[in-house]
Each structure stands twice: as structure tokens, then as C-alpha cells.
Write a protein that holds these residues in place. Structure first.
Motif, PDB file in Angstrom:
ATOM      1  N   GLU A  25      53.859   7.386 -10.247  1.00 19.85           N
ATOM      2  CA  GLU A  25      54.115   8.069 -11.515  1.00 19.85           C
ATOM      3  C   GLU A  25      53.691   7.207 -12.701  1.00 19.85           C
ATOM      4  OE1 GLU A  25      55.228  10.753 -14.451  1.00 19.85           O
ATOM      5  OE2 GLU A  25      54.673  11.020 -12.365  1.00 19.85           O
ATOM      6  N   GLU A  26      53.994   5.912 -12.632  1.00 23.95           N
ATOM      7  CA  GLU A  26      53.608   5.018 -13.733  1.00 23.95           C
ATOM      8  C   GLU A  26      52.093   4.953 -13.879  1.00 23.95           C
ATOM      9  OE1 GLU A  26      57.623   3.501 -12.292  1.00 23.95           O
ATOM     10  OE2 GLU A  26      55.782   4.210 -11.353  1.00 23.95           O
ATOM     11  N   ARG A  50      50.027   7.531 -13.045  1.00 23.45           N
ATOM     12  CA  ARG A  50      49.655   8.822 -13.640  1.00 23.45           C
ATOM     13  C   ARG A  50      49.867   8.798 -15.157  1.00 23.45           C
ATOM     14  NH1 ARG A  50      51.782  11.052  -8.928  1.00 23.45           N
ATOM     15  NH2 ARG A  50      53.850  11.298  -9.810  1.00 23.45           N
ATOM     16  N   LYS A  51      50.928   8.099 -15.580  1.00 21.81           N
ATOM     17  CA  LYS A  51      51.274   8.072 -17.011  1.00 21.81           C
ATOM     18  C   LYS A  51      50.186   7.425 -17.854  1.00 21.81           C
ATOM     19  CE  LYS A  51      56.304   8.355 -17.180  1.00 21.81           C
ATOM     20  NZ  LYS A  51      57.546   7.604 -17.430  1.00 21.81           N
ATOM     21  N   TYR A 101      47.140  13.511 -18.949  1.00 27.67           N
ATOM     22  CA  TYR A 101      48.320  13.546 -18.062  1.00 27.67           C
ATOM     23  C   TYR A 101      48.893  14.972 -18.002  1.00 27.67           C
ATOM     24  CZ  TYR A 101      53.118  12.662 -16.451  1.00 27.67           C
ATOM     25  OH  TYR A 101      54.313  12.690 -15.765  1.00 27.67           O
TER      26      TYR A 101
END
Length: 877
Positions: free
Chosen positions: A632-633, A635-636, A874
Motif C-alpha cells: 500500500e505504501e 501504491r501511495k 493513485y
């Protein structure tokens, strides 16, 4: 002068290198990790040891004289992965280039060759260094023989002498054989004595010296069970010692004189490094600063312009726009050269750019221009406020299409393919690395003029070849138009929210600090989390987690080890997360901030159009196709990619499973076609077929494995590759592949047919006639041939998918222009197109973009496009 013999255990070092390094590929798709590791070790040895004699010993085959004594010898070993096997012929090429003798002997192992040469060399007064990954060879250590065993990685070794063996084991080198006799060796399937491990074996040998003396003195052995085992398995102990003994008198067909080392063949080594893509190693070679090419060049007539006149310009010209820097965005132009019916001319940059006549000629679409690397020239001129038009030929792209495996570094490298030698390489004129420099004007002028003349001379030959290959329309209708679109994308760049990126960096720092505190709390103390040694002590000594793998320096804490340990303690997940975030911070946050253009607040990536052999685009400076999105980090990070205009959005559209759909079309497999036409989840469908279950019975684990098989088939995966991906045995992986082919027989038929076609023609093609030549498809060497066969199966699929998205980009750019939309394409990432557009155009784009992309090429199955949009990249996912 001291005579020094270096003996390398070839198979052992190659295996160590293969498993120590990730699966690397060169641009031809050949795996190179074992060769790369081997080469690093070789360079280190030559530098440090300075041998006078050298040999690399290989095992000759699967059976040796030891198999007559014990049929199961080495019986537990798995088949060599094809990804490693295919590297052995290239390893032989490497040794040939280095002029190092490679030797094998039927019925004997590499160890026996090394043992025999050690014995001979000692008699002749040599100092000997043995290098292996196998501790068995420590038995050869003596006053004049040192044995280096690789440990961490491939270049880190532990040296064994009689003194170090005594210190480590309390034994002499010869007693290493007795040690193997008692404890056995699982890697060689040497049985040893059941119930006796290293600790007991060492204790017995310190007391009794040898296996024979021990067996003669059993009444003195303490411990009832140990004594019983030795009594019952007396023959096994003696057999095991015999199997572990390295011969010192094998009937070699070579002498020490044959191993004499007099240095490597520089030209051969450099050529091989270039072929293998070992650019970092090339820099370490003693390559001549400049090749003496000028002696072979025919004279050429040209003028240096101090002003631009009509007579210099023509309706058709070859043009050079010279930029030295790899990143050509805003890079200085060194000069211009023209070759046409009126002659050859060099125009200095200030003269050219200050001439309205020349600027008008550049922007006139009716004036035809032949170039080398059109995109580079277009982008460089855009930064000068010029919109060059009229390019009708690009030598770089033409050469790439005719054979994507040929070097296209500069005009000279392409010209060589046509035996055109009247032009020098850029490197010979400018130098390389730190010594790169622009020469005086007369030298620069002649070099640029020669390049322009070469393009003009070669143009028709290349066009004829493209037409003969049925590739001229691929050149004129796909690749050349795409060049202009990519140039627009590169120049436009992608806006970066620098503040958001910095914020993310700070957020990651805070997360790292929090995780660090959690790790310290769970560990009960502070330590250096990035130190494998300190981490090993915490995990295995203090927390008593099960030891999965040991290295000579301590415990292994590699990612695969930590993933296996995760269920045992919550600290492990924290450490894995800590490492992932650390990499995001250093590689992606800080990496992106370094390449944001200070004037535009954008990143201007470079799309490589003539690099991959499949036709896929790649990107560099920065590589925007590699931003991690599983975490997730990660993707951010895409939150920092924003539209360049207020009230605009990012619009992303990507093909769903395009390679599998292409496979269904090319293979014409009824089951695969039906699945896609009925819009079934293809991974669920595959899971149903290979596990013989109903749709309701498919578990997430089954679907995950089916997905790996589906995509693995596309990439010509082996059972070894699939077993590594799924963390299962090779037998299970082979089973999955077999069941897949039973379910989709058309795919199996296609793969058999395409290999036969490749053998007949020497190449394979994509749907749009892109070619990939496979000279090794008829090789007598099984491993080399097998790799070429897998490439034959895979290239039409990957290459056709690349063709489709390129066609979609051209069609989409045309439609956006036709409908007078402001939306523009920003990026191509794998099977995805990223645009930016005003919010008012979004509704139109939701219909137009999928419609264009889904009809770029008509297949037997429908192409499917998913789209998303939002204020950042994103949000557009």
C-alpha cells in the motif's frame, strides 16, 4: 618467479552463483546470473592471486567410477534447472575469452581432476589455490595448497589451510575424509553411519584418528548406541570414506604446462560482456581509450557553415542532431550535419539555431528528413522551441525491426551490419566515462558529416530489407508514428506534487521509527536492524526461533528465510515491513525527488523504443514502469503523480489479461476462446480444469496457483521456475503444467508447431510481422536449444501484446486530435495507458478510450479494457 596454480571447481561455483544471485537476463532474454557471479569471482581471483597457471574443472557426466561402488551416489540431487543449464555453454565461451583451460574427464568428477593436479603441482614446487563451494575439497589443504570455500554470495570466501582446519575441527585435512565416512554427506548421498552426526564424529576422530582405527577399537568406544551403530554399519563407514576420498592420481590427458595462463583476450572478453549486458563489468576492463578507426576511413568532402544558405538545404536530406548526454531533455546540442544531393555540411549549433531559414526547413513537413533516433532529435529541438516535421526514415528503428538482437548504440554499430565502415563509433570520438569530451570543431564536424552520409547511403538498403521481410508497414504505420507520440509524451512529462512526495518521505520516516520501536520492544533491546549478524543473534539466540539456513558468518536472515519464520513470532513481520519501507524511501521517494525537473516540476522519463527483443517499451530516468504497487505504501507513491492543469484528472486504462487473450487467439484453443468469449474468470476456469473441481470448490489458493500457471505458460516457464514462484516441489509444478496442457490442448499444439516453424525459418513473428531471430533453435547443445524453443513459444505472445498497445496509442492519439479533445497520453506502463484530461472530457473518455483500445486489433476473443480516473494516478487505479 613463483609458480602459482589456481584450480576452480566449475560446476560448484556456477551452482553457487546461480542460487546466490537473482535470475538476471540480458536483452536477448538469456539468463546470466550464474555467468555474472562466476565472472565477478574470476576477476577477483586474477586481480588478487595473479596466477601463472589456471584451470577450471567440470564434471563430465552424471555417472562416475564411484557409481559402480555405490549406485545411489549423488542420487538425491535434483535435476539442474534449465535456467542454469542454458548458461553452461556461455560459461565455456567466457573461459575461452579469458584463455583459461576448461577440462573434464569421463568417469571422473571435477574434484578428482583438482586433486590430481594439486598432487602434481606440489611436486613441481607450485603454490596452489583451490576455489570451490564444496567443503569436501578441504581434504586437499596442505603446506602449499590453500582451499577457498565460497560462503556469503560468491566472492566472499573462507580459506582453509591445515592450521585453520585444525583450529576449526581439531583435525588434519586427511581426517576430513574420515569425518565424511562417519557422518556422511546428504548433498552427495554418502550414507555415513546412521545416528552419527558431526559432533559425535569429531569426538571419535579426536580419540581414534581414522575410521579404520576406530573400527578396530570398538571395545574402547563409550556409548552403547554409538558402538552398536558402528558394529552394524561397519561396511557403510568404510564405503562412505571411500566415496568421500578425492583421487590424487586420475588419468588426466593434460599436464601442468597446459594450464599456463598468459592473460585474457581483451577483444573477446569485451564482445562477450557486451552480448551478456555486463555493462558494470565492462567499466572494470582495460579497454583502449579510442580505437584506431580513422586509418580505415575513406576521405569525405564537406564544408563547415558559417551561415545557412538555400543551397545547403534540400527536399530530401539525412540529418544529424547531435546530443552527447544519455538524458537528452534540455541537453546541449553539439551541432548539426546534413547530407543531401547538394553535398555534406556541418552547421555549428549557434549558426543553425539563429538561422530562420534553417528553422523553417526543420519545421517544414514537405522537406523529408532521414535521421538516427528521431525521438531524441525531436525532443532536443522541442526544448529549443522547434517542432521538427518531415521525418520519413529512422535508421535506429529500421535496424531494430530487422534484427532486435543487433547492437543499435550508434550509427557506426548499425552501419557495420551492412559492412559500411566509413563512420567511426561515438565512443572512439568522444571517449567514455569520466574521460568523455567533445573534440575540436574539425574532428566533431567530420564525425557528424560521416554519420549523416552513412544514413543517406544506407536508407534504401534498409527499406528494401524491410519490404522483403513484410515489415515496411510495421515500420511506417506503427513504429515511426509511435516515435512522434512518445516524443510528445516525453516532452510533456508528468507533473509531480513535490510537497506530497516529501510528506510521504516524512510519513515513511515516522513509520520506520514506530516499527523500529516495536521491534526493539519485541526484541527486549536495541540493535542494528539492518545488520544481518545482529538480527540473527536476536532471532535465533535470544528469541530461539527455528534456524532455517546458516551461513559461515552466522545465521541467514534473507527475505525468504524471514517469510518462513513469520508464523513463529510477530517481530518477523515487523522486520519484513521495515525493510520494504526502507527500500521505498531510498529507491523511490528519494530517487524520484532527484529526477524532478527544477523548471517544470515534472519527470520527463525516456521511453526506449529499440531495446527489448519482444517489442515492449521500457522507460528510464526515471523508470516509471517499476514503481512497486503490491505494498500500500508503494501504491501511495502514485499520489504524487498529478495533472499538470487545474481542474484536470488522471485517466488510466489498462488491458485485462492481454497476453492470455493473445495466446487464445494465436493457439486457437477452443476452451480458452470459449472462456474469454463468455467473460469467465480465466484463473478460476484454469483452477477448475487442473484441480478437477467445480467453480464453487475453487479456493483462493487454487486460483493463485492457477494464475501462476497461466502467466507462467505465457513466459515459457519451466517446472523449476514455477516451483520457485509457488514454493512447491518441482514434481508438483510439472504436474500442474501437464494438467494445464491436458485442459488446453490447442496451447500445447501451438507450442509444438511454433518451435517447428522457428526451426524451419530461423525466426518467429508477431501478429504485425515483428521478427525475433533464433539462431540457437537448431543448436546441438540441448540446453541452448531448449532456451531458444521457450523463446519461440513466448515471443509471438509478448510481442503481439506489445504491438497491440502501440497500435492503440497511435489510434488514440489520432482520435483525440480528430475530436479536438485536450486530453493527452502521459505514460505507457506495461499494458496500461495513463492520460491527463479536463474533468469536462472524462465522460467522453470513458467511452472513447476503451472503444479505441479494444478495437486496436481484432482477435478471435474480445479485448477488454478497464478504466479509472481521479485527481492523482493513485486514484485512477
Amino acid at each position: 618467479m613463483e609458480k602459482k596454480l589456481v584450480l576452480i571447481d566449475g560446476n560448484s561455483i556456477a551452482y553457487r552463483a546461480f542460487f546466490a544471485l537473482p535470475l538476471l537476463n540480458n536483452e536477448k532474454g538469456i539468463h546470466t546470473n550464474a555467468i555474472y557471479g562466476f565472472t565477478m569471482m574470476l576477476m577477483k581471483i586474477l586481480e588478487e592471486e595473479k596466477p601463472t597457471h589456471m584451470l577450471v574443472a567440470f564434471d563430465a557426466g552424471k555417472t562416475t567410477f564411484r557409481h559402480k561402488t555405490f549406485e545411489e551416489y549423488k542420487g538425491g540431487r535434483q535435476k539442474t534447472p534449465p535456467e542454469l543449464s542454458e548458461q553452461f555453454p556461455l560459461l565455456r565461451e567466457l573461459l575461452n575469452a579469458y584463455r583459461i583451460l576448461a577440462y573434464e574427464l569421463d568417469n571422473y568428477e571435477a574434484d578428482d581432476i583438482i586433486g590430481t593436479l594439486c598432487a602434481e603441482a606440489e611436486k613441481e614446487g607450485f603454490e596452489v589455490k583451490v576455489i570451490s563451494g564444496d567443503r569436501d575439497l578441504t581434504q586437499l589443504a596442505s603446506e602449499h595448497v590453500t582451499v577457498d570455500i565460497t560462503r556469503k554470495g560468491i566472492t566472499d570466501v573462507e580459506s582453509y589451510t591445515p592450521e585453520t582446519i585444525q583450529e576449526k575441527y581439531g583435525l588434519t585435512p586427511k581426517q576430513i575424509i574420515d569425518l565424511k565416512g562417519l557422518m556422511g554427506d546428504a548433498s552427495d548421498n554418502i550414507p555415513g553411519v546412521p545416528g552419527i552426526g558431526e559432533k559425535t564424529a569429531l569426538k571419535l576422530l579426536k580419540e581414534f584418528g581414522t575410521v579404520e582405527h576406530l573400527l578396530e577399537s570398538l571395545e574402547r568406544v563409550s556409548g552403547k548406541k554409538v558402538k552398536e551403530n558402528l558394529e552394524q554399519h561397519r561396511d557403510l563407514a568404510l564405503l562412505s570414506k571411500q566415496l568421500a576420498t578425492i583421487l590424487r592420481d586420475a588419468p588426466l590427458g593434460i599436464t601442468l604446462e597446459d594450464t599456463k595462463y598468459e592473460g585474457y583476450d581483451l577483444d573477446k572478453v569485451v564482445a562477450l560482456f557486451k552480448e551478456l549486458g555486463f555493462n558494470s563489468l565492462l567499466g572494470k576492463m582495460n579497454v583502449k581509450e579510442a580505437e584506431e578507426e580513422t586509418a580505415h576511413l575513406a576521405s569525405i568532402r564537406y564544408t563547415i557553415a558559417r551561415e545557412v544558405t538555400e543551397s545547403m538545404l534540400a527536399n530530401e536530406s539525412a540529418l544529424i542532431v547531435e546530443i552527447l548526454e544519455d538524458n537528452y531533455h534540455k541537453a546541449p546540442i553539439l551541432g548539426f550535419a546534413l547530407a543531401n544531393e547538394n553535398g555534406n555540411v556541418f552547421i555549428p549549433t549557434d549558426v543553425a539555431l539563429s538561422s530562420s531559414l534553417f528553422r523553417q526547413w526543420l519545421e517544414d513537413g514537405e522537406k523529408k528528413k532521414s535521421v538516427f533516433d528521431a525521438k531524441r532529435a525531436i525532443v532536443a529541438l522541442k526544448w529549443q522551441g522547434l517542432d521538427m516535421k518531415g521525418i520519413d526514415f529512422d535508421l535506429l528503428i529500421a535496424s531494430y525491426l530487422l534484427n532486435p538482437s543487433h547492437s543499435t548504440e550508434d550509427v557506426a554499430s548499425v552501419a557495420k551490419a551492412k559492412q559500411y565502415v566509413n563512420v567511426q563509433s561515438d565512443e572512439s570520438v568522444y571517449g567514455k566515462g569520466a574521460k568523455q569530451a567533445v573534440p575540436d570543431e574539425p574532428i566533431l564536424a567530420e564525425h557528424l558529416v560521416r554519420k549523416a552520409a552513412a544514413i543517406r547511403e544506407l536508407k534504401q538498403q534498409f527499406i528494401n530489407d524491410l519490404q522483403e521481410n513484410e515489415q515496411y508497414s510495421l515500420f511506417t504505420e506503427l513504429e515511426l508514428p509511435l516515435t512522434f507520440i512518445l516524443a510528445e509524451m516525453e516532452y510533456a512529462g508528468v507533473k509531480i506534487d513535490v510537497e506530497r512526495l516529501r510528506e510521504m518521505g516524512e510519513e515513511l520516516n515516522e513509520q520506520l521509527k514506530t516499527i523500529e520501536r516495536d521491534i526493539y520492544q519485541l526484541a527486549g533491546q536495541e540493535f542494528n536492524i539492518n545488520s544481518p549478524k545482529q538480527l540473527g543473534v536476536i532471532l535465533f539466540d535470544k528469541l530461539q526461533l527455528p534456524v532455517m539456513k546458516k551461513t559461515k558468518t552466522g545465521y541467514s536472515t534473507s527475505a525468504d528465510v524471514l517469510e518462513k519464520l513469520a508464523p513463529y513470532h510477530e517481530i518477523v513481520e515487523k522486520i519484513l515491513h521495515y525493510r520494504q519501507l526502507g527500500k521505498l524511501q531510498s529507491t523511490y521517494i528519494e530517487g524520484l525527488l532527484k529526477v524532478v525537473h527544477s523548471d517544470t516540476n515534472k519527470v520527463h522519463t525516456i521511453f526506449n523504443q529499440a531495446l527489448t527483443q519482444t517489442g515492449r517499451l521500457s522507460s528510464t530516468e526515471p523508470n516509471l514502469q517499476n514503481i512497486p504497487i503490491r505494498l500500500e505504501e508503494g501504491r501511495k507513491i502514485r499520489q504524487a503523480f498529478v495533472p499538470s492543469e487545474p481542474d484536470w484528472v488522471i485517466f488510466a486504462a489498462d488491458y485485462s489479461q492481454i497476453e492470455l487473450r493473445v495466446l487464445a487467439h494465436i493457439a486457437n484453443d477452443p476452451n480458452l476462446i470459449e472462456a474469454f468469449r463468455n467473460d469467465l474468470d480465466i484463473h478460476t476456469k484454469t483452477a477448475m480444469d487442473i484441480f478437477h473441481v467445480s467453480e464453487e470448490e475453487v479456493t483462493s489458493q487454487m486460483r493463485r496457483q492457477a494464475k501462476a500457471v497461466n502467466f507462467g505458460i505465457v513466459y515459457g516457464i519451466s517446472d523449476y521456475g514455477l516451483s520457485q514462484n509457488l514454493n512447491i516441489s518441482r514434481k508438483e509444478a510439472a504436474n500442474f503444467i501437464e494438467r494445464y496442457f491436458a485442459s488446453f490442448p490447442g496451447v500445447k499444439q501451438y507450442m509444438d508447431d511454433i518451435v517447428q516453424q522457428a526451426k524451419q525459418k530461423g525466426y518467429v513473428t508477431t501478429l504485425l510481422h515483428r521478427r525475433r531471430y533464433l539462431p540457437d533453435i537448431t543448436s546441438r547443445n540441448f540446453n541452448v536449444r531448449s532456451f531458444a524453443e521457450r523463446t519461440a513459444m513466448n515471443t509471438p505472445i509478448q510481442g503481439s501484446a506489445a504491438d497491440i498497445i502501440k497500435k492503440a496509442m497511435i489510434d488514440l492519439a489520432e482520435r483525440l486530435q480528430q475530436e479536438k479533445l485536450q486530453a493527452r497520453i502521459l505514460l505507457q506502463v506495461h499494458d496500461e495507458l495513463i492520460l491527463e484530461a479536463p474533468k469536462a472530457e472524462v465522460e467522453r473518455l470513458t467511452k472513447l478510450v476503451p472503444e479505441v483500445m479494444e478495437h486496436a486489433i481484432e482477435l478471435r476473443v474480445p479485448l477488454k479494457v478497464d478504466y479509472h480516473f481521479g485527481p492523482t494516478w493513485y486514484d485512477a487505479k
